[in-house]
Motif scaffolding. Structure first.
Motif, PDB file in Angstrom:
ATOM      1  N   PHE A  85       1.001  -1.072  -0.021  1.00 16.46           N
ATOM      2  CA  PHE A  85       0.251   0.258  -0.197  1.00 16.46           C
ATOM      3  C   PHE A  85       0.456   1.211   0.104  1.00 16.46           C
ATOM      4  CE2 PHE A  85      -2.632  -3.382   2.279  1.00 16.46           C
ATOM      5  CZ  PHE A  85      -3.209  -3.852   1.462  1.00 16.46           C
ATOM      6  N   ARG A 129      -6.413  -1.044  -6.088  1.00 18.08           N
ATOM      7  CA  ARG A 129      -5.474  -0.721  -5.876  1.00 18.08           C
ATOM      8  C   ARG A 129      -4.227  -1.919  -5.717  1.00 18.08           C
ATOM      9  NH1 ARG A 129      -6.743   0.068   0.991  1.00 18.08           N
ATOM     10  NH2 ARG A 129      -7.457  -1.896   1.186  1.00 18.08           N
ATOM     11  N   ASP A 135      -7.627   7.294  -7.050  1.00 10.81           N
ATOM     12  CA  ASP A 135      -8.897   7.159  -6.702  1.00 10.81           C
ATOM     13  C   ASP A 135      -9.298   7.757  -7.832  1.00 10.81           C
ATOM     14  OD1 ASP A 135      -7.598   5.855  -4.072  1.00 10.81           O
ATOM     15  OD2 ASP A 135      -8.973   7.596  -2.389  1.00 10.81           O
ATOM     16  N   ARG A 165      -8.519   5.343 -10.505  1.00  8.05           N
ATOM     17  CA  ARG A 165      -8.476   4.243 -10.114  1.00  8.05           C
ATOM     18  C   ARG A 165     -10.040   3.412 -10.473  1.00  8.05           C
ATOM     19  NH1 ARG A 165      -5.424   3.810  -5.065  1.00  8.05           N
ATOM     20  NH2 ARG A 165      -3.461   3.139  -5.799  1.00  8.05           N
TER      21      ARG A 165
END
Length: 142
Positions: free
Chosen positions: A66, A94, A84, A87
């Protein structure tokens, strides 16, 4: 004790199935559980040692998966980050690697390219999202 072990394994299986845990995170978790079991059964030194190794292993793995600086201090929790958003736009998680990001980008750009009836804005947004995610992956490797 067997029932408890079955419940713990079922909970871990559910967490992996739902995407709450990655498969790479299972070995340190299982080592920690084994250490707790050994400590409870009387092998305190071995059990605590196994728990310490598992905690260090899990923390290092979490940093690699992460990123150490994944959360920005100045960013509001209600404000989604550009990563984000990227994505979400590409439909990747992730945990996906660069190959998966490129594959998903190729699929979406083929559907949304201006020559195929898509819009210039959508194609530009998909290209920007791909670039943001690939840059983020490259920064995590450094």
């Amino acid at each position: 004790m067997t029932l408890l072990a079955i419940l713990v394994l079922a909970a871990l299986g559910w967490a992996v199935w739902k995407g709450k845990l990655q498969r790479q995170q299972l070995p340190p978790l299982l080592l920690g559980l084994a250490g707790a079991f050994l400590a409870a059964r009387g092998s305190l030194l071995i059990g605590v040692g196994a728990i310490a190794i598992a905690a260090t292993w899990y923390r290092g793995l979490t940093w690699r998966l992460f990123g150490a600086g994944a959360k920005k201090i100045d960013q509001s929790p209600l404000d989604p980050s550009p990563i984000d958003d990227a994505r979400f736009l590409l439909g990747v998680s992730r945990f996906d690697n660069a190959e998966r990001i490129r594959e998903r980008h190729r699929t979406l750009i083929a559907q949304n390219h201006p020559d195929a009836g898509g819009s210039d804005e959508r194609a530009a947004a998909l290209n920007k999202a791909r670039d943001i995610l690939l840059d983020d992956l490259n920064n995590k490797r450094l």
